[in-house]
Design an enzyme around this catalytic site. Structure first.
Site, mmCIF file in Angstrom:
data_model
loop_
_atom_site.group_PDB
_atom_site.id
_atom_site.type_symbol
_atom_site.label_atom_id
_atom_site.label_comp_id
_atom_site.label_asym_id
_atom_site.label_seq_id
_atom_site.Cartn_x
_atom_site.Cartn_y
_atom_site.Cartn_z
ATOM 1 N N TRP A 67 0.809 -1.228 0.000
ATOM 2 C CA TRP A 67 0.000 0.000 0.000
ATOM 3 C C TRP A 67 0.840 1.276 0.000
ATOM 4 O O TRP A 67 0.304 2.352 -0.212
ATOM 5 C CB TRP A 67 -0.909 0.008 1.241
ATOM 6 C CG TRP A 67 -0.132 -0.305 2.498
ATOM 7 C CD1 TRP A 67 -0.020 -1.528 3.098
ATOM 8 C CD2 TRP A 67 0.678 0.595 3.249
ATOM 9 N NE1 TRP A 67 0.831 -1.439 4.170
ATOM 10 C CE2 TRP A 67 1.270 -0.141 4.291
ATOM 11 C CE3 TRP A 67 0.966 1.962 3.150
ATOM 12 C CZ2 TRP A 67 2.138 0.428 5.225
ATOM 13 C CZ3 TRP A 67 1.823 2.534 4.076
ATOM 14 C CH2 TRP A 67 2.398 1.764 5.097
ATOM 15 N N ASN A 68 2.141 1.190 0.259
ATOM 16 C CA ASN A 68 2.878 2.448 0.493
ATOM 17 C C ASN A 68 3.181 3.241 -0.776
ATOM 18 O O ASN A 68 3.375 4.448 -0.714
ATOM 19 C CB ASN A 68 4.148 2.202 1.320
ATOM 20 C CG ASN A 68 5.104 1.243 0.680
ATOM 21 O OD1 ASN A 68 4.745 0.535 -0.248
ATOM 22 N ND2 ASN A 68 6.326 1.213 1.168
ATOM 23 N N LYS A 99 -2.797 -8.389 -7.824
ATOM 24 C CA LYS A 99 -3.578 -8.266 -6.598
ATOM 25 C C LYS A 99 -2.995 -7.099 -5.799
ATOM 26 O O LYS A 99 -1.941 -7.220 -5.187
ATOM 27 C CB LYS A 99 -3.517 -9.537 -5.756
ATOM 28 C CG LYS A 99 -4.524 -9.503 -4.611
ATOM 29 C CD LYS A 99 -4.097 -10.245 -3.369
ATOM 30 C CE LYS A 99 -3.162 -9.471 -2.491
ATOM 31 N NZ LYS A 99 -3.660 -8.181 -1.977
ATOM 32 N N PRO A 100 -3.676 -5.950 -5.822
ATOM 33 C CA PRO A 100 -3.147 -4.797 -5.081
ATOM 34 C C PRO A 100 -3.398 -4.960 -3.590
ATOM 35 O O PRO A 100 -4.191 -5.821 -3.173
ATOM 36 C CB PRO A 100 -3.954 -3.630 -5.648
ATOM 37 C CG PRO A 100 -5.255 -4.235 -6.086
ATOM 38 C CD PRO A 100 -4.955 -5.649 -6.497
ATOM 39 N N ALA A 101 -2.759 -4.127 -2.790
ATOM 40 C CA ALA A 101 -2.951 -4.164 -1.342
ATOM 41 C C ALA A 101 -4.393 -3.792 -0.994
ATOM 42 O O ALA A 101 -5.012 -2.970 -1.670
ATOM 43 C CB ALA A 101 -1.990 -3.196 -0.668
ATOM 44 N N GLY A 117 6.627 -6.498 -0.440
ATOM 45 C CA GLY A 117 5.929 -6.468 0.841
ATOM 46 C C GLY A 117 6.854 -6.946 1.947
ATOM 47 O O GLY A 117 8.083 -6.876 1.811
ATOM 48 N N SER A 118 6.268 -7.448 3.014
ATOM 49 C CA SER A 118 7.077 -7.830 4.167
ATOM 50 C C SER A 118 7.828 -9.138 3.916
ATOM 51 O O SER A 118 7.397 -9.988 3.121
ATOM 52 C CB SER A 118 6.181 -7.989 5.393
ATOM 53 O OG SER A 118 5.246 -9.019 5.160
ATOM 54 N N GLU A 151 10.773 -8.367 -3.378
ATOM 55 C CA GLU A 151 11.299 -7.100 -2.855
ATOM 56 C C GLU A 151 10.717 -6.967 -1.457
ATOM 57 O O GLU A 151 9.546 -6.641 -1.287
ATOM 58 C CB GLU A 151 10.880 -5.955 -3.780
ATOM 59 C CG GLU A 151 11.821 -4.789 -3.741
ATOM 60 C CD GLU A 151 11.363 -3.744 -2.764
ATOM 61 O OE1 GLU A 151 11.713 -3.887 -1.554
ATOM 62 O OE2 GLU A 151 10.672 -2.813 -3.169
ATOM 63 N N LEU A 152 11.525 -7.304 -0.462
ATOM 64 C CA LEU A 152 11.001 -7.496 0.900
ATOM 65 C C LEU A 152 11.463 -6.373 1.830
ATOM 66 O O LEU A 152 11.918 -5.334 1.387
ATOM 67 C CB LEU A 152 11.418 -8.880 1.403
ATOM 68 C CG LEU A 152 11.070 -10.031 0.432
ATOM 69 C CD1 LEU A 152 11.555 -11.369 0.948
ATOM 70 C CD2 LEU A 152 9.572 -10.061 0.143
ATOM 71 N N CYS A 166 10.331 1.135 2.244
ATOM 72 C CA CYS A 166 11.247 0.060 2.626
ATOM 73 C C CYS A 166 12.698 0.507 2.526
ATOM 74 O O CYS A 166 13.588 -0.173 3.004
ATOM 75 C CB CYS A 166 10.986 -1.189 1.810
ATOM 76 S SG CYS A 166 10.860 -0.837 0.071
ATOM 77 N N GLU A 218 11.774 -2.921 11.457
ATOM 78 C CA GLU A 218 11.457 -1.866 10.501
ATOM 79 C C GLU A 218 10.364 -0.992 11.128
ATOM 80 O O GLU A 218 9.265 -1.469 11.412
ATOM 81 C CB GLU A 218 10.957 -2.516 9.205
ATOM 82 C CG GLU A 218 11.203 -1.699 7.987
ATOM 83 C CD GLU A 218 10.747 -2.415 6.709
ATOM 84 O OE1 GLU A 218 10.081 -3.480 6.779
ATOM 85 O OE2 GLU A 218 11.052 -1.902 5.628
ATOM 86 N N GLU A 259 14.383 -4.411 -9.897
ATOM 87 C CA GLU A 259 13.347 -3.676 -10.623
ATOM 88 C C GLU A 259 13.963 -2.398 -11.180
ATOM 89 O O GLU A 259 14.761 -1.750 -10.509
ATOM 90 C CB GLU A 259 12.175 -3.379 -9.697
ATOM 91 C CG GLU A 259 11.496 -4.673 -9.255
ATOM 92 C CD GLU A 259 10.169 -4.487 -8.546
ATOM 93 O OE1 GLU A 259 9.195 -5.155 -8.951
ATOM 94 O OE2 GLU A 259 10.105 -3.713 -7.592
#
Ligand code: ADP
Length: 487
Positions: free
Chosen positions: A152-153, A176-178, A230-231, A252-253, A286, A383, A460
């Protein structure tokens, strides 16, 4: 003018409700007001999206790269043409200041332009053959249907960072978006459609049932790749599930970025870099500086100046023109910040500025500066994802590098020094995928974004970003020896 999105799923070029009719509410984090009720997709809808993406694949893959590039350029232009409406939508669903939202959209759109250009340069190679009668060539082919799961960020940029290279390469996608921020991605789908990107190439399935839809995408043998941001905790689960069908994966965590200030640093530049790196998006990125390591000789001056500059940051709704820091995304986020801060203060950290919820409202937190932090505190190991700068004092370069690397994460790191030798030494010693030297922000579509260690893998942006969506094929052309006489 037709609206930028419908509160539905976008599958096979059409707006549709969830098969079971469910919806879920999107609320504005600044004031809790209702923004939209969106289709809450389930397993059947995920299946329909996979089927649409599979059906669209042969046609999309068969187009020339130039053809796909032309459509991507049109998509890019439409996003820029609609930047004000998109920024408003982004701020309403996510909360960041309008100027930052517009910045994110420009940044997000830049990936579409970049990969439209890169698509035309996905060269193969010829390899000197070990056999006189054969030749070896390699080509690059799209991996196929890609599932993308985004956070979502950055509701626009995290989508385009995946969709642009995927579509440029000739893949089709199910996104699939947040659950907090599906609307911007629906607007992107509408603009892709208006740009002429064919039905089924880019599908969006909003849902509040992330695992239900996610499992369907991961279990499908037709989906050949998962790209996730995401996480680390969720990434691990998705990777384990993707193993059953041996999918390719880009992960990408989470990060835990160190920001090191050496005695010889330019103080003003370091403070400005710190402000940009720490407080952008209210600390919810992140690559945000998560741990400040400041050498003893500059420590007190750095802290004093950081406090001065932090005090100037205006907290408010993203729609107010002078806002620098908007609300956090939801209750869970603000409770996490409070918990990390509370436990660290109990262990001896000192609050030098802020330290509590802001009077603006439930999801607002005061920009905060904390000193006397140690490596044993939760503010150091976790984090934060909020506007809290936590500062540790160190003595030597070796100590700083060891402290910075003592984390399972390895996404971004920053440091400030005027010493060229130190710049190379420390730059090479830091175990992070991205290192900013005398700069507090490093994201750009032309450079490879990605992590080491438990921050994931894959890149990316840059020319490397396209390869995440391409498989290498080796073709051996044999039987070239002359048969009989050659005139
Ligand atoms: P956070 O919510 O802390 O940003 P997450 O990693 O949980 O981080 O969320 C990032 C994305 O992963 C979101 O789109 C979320 O819906 C999705 N997600 C979370 N859990 C799952 C799951 N089990 N399966 C598929 N997607 C998931």
């Amino acid at each position: 003018m037709t609206p930028l999105y419908e509160p539905q799923a976008f599958i096979d070029g059409r707006w549709i409700d969830a098969a079971d009719g469910r919806r879920f509410a999107i609320n504005d984090p600044a004031d809790g007001s209702h923004v939209a009720d969106v289709a809450d997709c389930g397993a059947d809808d995920a299946d329909a999206a996979i089927a649409a993406a599979s059906a669209a694949l042969p046609g999309w893959r068969a187009r020339t790269a130039a053809d796909r590039a032309q459509l991507l350029h049109r998509w890019h232009a439409l996003i820029i043409d609609n930047i004000d409406a998109l920024a408003e939508l982004l701020t309403r669903e996510m909360g960041k200041p309008l100027a930052e939202a517009a910045g994110e959209i420009r940044y997000g759109a830049s990936f579409i332009q970049w990969f439209a250009e890169e698509a035309r340069r996905s060269y193969g190679e010829t390899i000197p053959s070990p056999w006189p009668s054969a030749r070896i060539v390699t080509t690059r082919q799209p991996v196929g249907v890609v599932a993308a799961i985004t956070p979502w960020n950055f509701p626009v940029a995290m989508v385009t960072r995946k969709a642009a290279p995927a579509l440029a390469a000739g893949c089709t996608m199910v996104l699939k978006p947040a659950e907090d921020t599906p609307l911007s991605s629906l607007a992107l789908a509408e603009l892709a459609h208006r740009a002429g990107i064919p039905a089924g190439v880019f599908n969006v399935v909003p849902t509040a049932r992330a695992a239900l839809v996610g499992d369907r995408l991961l279990d499908s043998a037709d989906v050949r790749k998962i790209s996730f941001t995401g996480s680390t905790e969720t990434g691990r689960k998705l990777l384990a599930r993707a193993a059953a069908t041996v999918k390719r994966a880009s992960m990408e965590l989470g990060g835990n970025a160190p920001f090191i200030v050496f005695d010889d640093a330019d103080l003003e530049a370091a403070v400005e870099g710190a402000i940009a790196s720490k407080y952008r998006n209210a600390g919810q990125t992140c690559v945000c500086a998560n741990r400040f390591l400041v050498q003893h000789g500059i420590h007190d001056r750095f802290v004093a100046r950081l406090i001065e500059r932090t005090r100037e940051l205006k907290v408010g709704p993203g729609t107010a023109p002078d806002t620098a820091i908007g609300p956090l995304i939801n209750q869970r986020a603000i409770e996490k910040v409070e918990a990390l801060l509370g436990a660290s203060v109990d262990a001896g950290a000192q609050i030098a500025l802020g330290g509590a919820r802001h009077v603006r409202g439930e999801l607002f937190f005061e920009p905060t500066v904390v000193t006397d932090v140690t490596a044993a505190m939760p503010l150091w190991s976790d984090e934060i994802f909020g506007p809290v700068a936590s500062i540790l004092r160190f003595d030597t370069e070796a100590e700083a590098v060891a402290l910075a690397n003592a984390t399972p994460f390895g996404l971004a790191a920053y440091f400030y020094t005027a010493d060229l030798g130190r710049a190379w030494r420390v730059g090479e010693a830091l175990e992070f995928g991205m290192v900013g030297i005398n700069e507090g922000m490093l994201s750009t579509e032309v450079a490879p974004f990605g992590g080491l260690k438990q921050s994931g893998y894959g890149r990316e942006g840059s020319s490397h970003g396209l390869n995440e969506y391409l498989d290498i094929k080796y073709m051996l052309m044999g039987g070239l020896a002359p048969k009989g006489d050659v005139a």
